[in-house]
Write a protein that holds these residues in place. Structure first.
Motif, short mmCIF file in Angstrom:
data_model
loop_
_atom_site.label_atom_id
_atom_site.label_comp_id
_atom_site.label_asym_id
_atom_site.label_seq_id
_atom_site.Cartn_x
_atom_site.Cartn_y
_atom_site.Cartn_z
N ASP A 16 3.29 -5.04 -4.48
CA ASP A 16 2.25 -5.85 -5.10
C ASP A 16 1.85 -7.05 -4.24
O ASP A 16 0.88 -7.72 -4.54
N ASP A 18 0.57 -8.96 -0.60
CA ASP A 18 -0.38 -8.64 0.47
C ASP A 18 0.32 -7.90 1.61
O ASP A 18 -0.23 -6.94 2.15
N GLU A 21 0.97 -4.37 0.52
CA GLU A 21 -0.28 -3.61 0.50
C GLU A 21 -0.64 -3.15 1.92
O GLU A 21 -0.99 -1.99 2.14
N LYS A 22 -0.52 -4.05 2.86
CA LYS A 22 -0.83 -3.70 4.26
C LYS A 22 0.15 -2.65 4.78
O LYS A 22 -0.26 -1.72 5.49
N SER A 24 1.88 -0.40 3.00
CA SER A 24 1.64 0.90 2.37
C SER A 24 0.37 1.54 2.93
O SER A 24 0.33 2.75 3.16
N ASP A 25 -0.66 0.74 3.16
CA ASP A 25 -1.89 1.27 3.76
C ASP A 25 -1.63 1.84 5.15
O ASP A 25 -2.11 2.92 5.49
N ASP A 55 -2.77 5.84 -2.43
CA ASP A 55 -3.02 4.39 -2.32
C ASP A 55 -3.38 3.80 -3.67
O ASP A 55 -2.94 2.69 -3.99
N GLY A 59 -0.96 0.96 -4.21
CA GLY A 59 -1.55 -0.30 -3.81
C GLY A 59 -2.31 -1.01 -4.91
O GLY A 59 -2.34 -0.58 -6.06
N ARG A 60 -2.92 -2.08 -4.51
CA ARG A 60 -3.70 -2.89 -5.45
C ARG A 60 -5.18 -2.63 -5.31
O ARG A 60 -5.96 -3.01 -6.14
N GLU A 61 -5.61 -2.04 -4.20
CA GLU A 61 -7.04 -1.84 -3.96
C GLU A 61 -7.37 -0.40 -3.78
O GLU A 61 -6.64 0.39 -3.33
#
Length: 61
Positions: A16, A18, A21-22, A24-25, A55, A59-61
């Motif tokens: 969760d 930043d 997120e980066k 996992s992306d 994703d 992820g969040r996005e």
């Protein structure tokens, strides 16, 4: 089982962030690229769809 629940919570908190997120992306992109290379690009649409679905779950996005 408290240890597993604690670990799960920490992993969820990390994803969760930043930084999570980066990470996992980047991992999903790398996996998608490897799959594309392995299939000679024949299944890029399916690979892209799968990485986008993953994703959205991670992820969040």
């Amino acid at each position: 089982m408290g240890g597993i629940d604690d670990l799960k919570g920490k992993a969820s908190d990390a994803l969760d962030s930043d930084k999570g997120e980066k990470a996992s992306d980047a991992a999903l992109d790398k996996g998608g690229d490897a799959a594309s290379k392995a299939t000679g690009g024949k299944h890029d649409d399916a690979i892209d769809k799968g990485t986008q679905q993953a994703d959205s779950k991670l992820g969040r996005e």
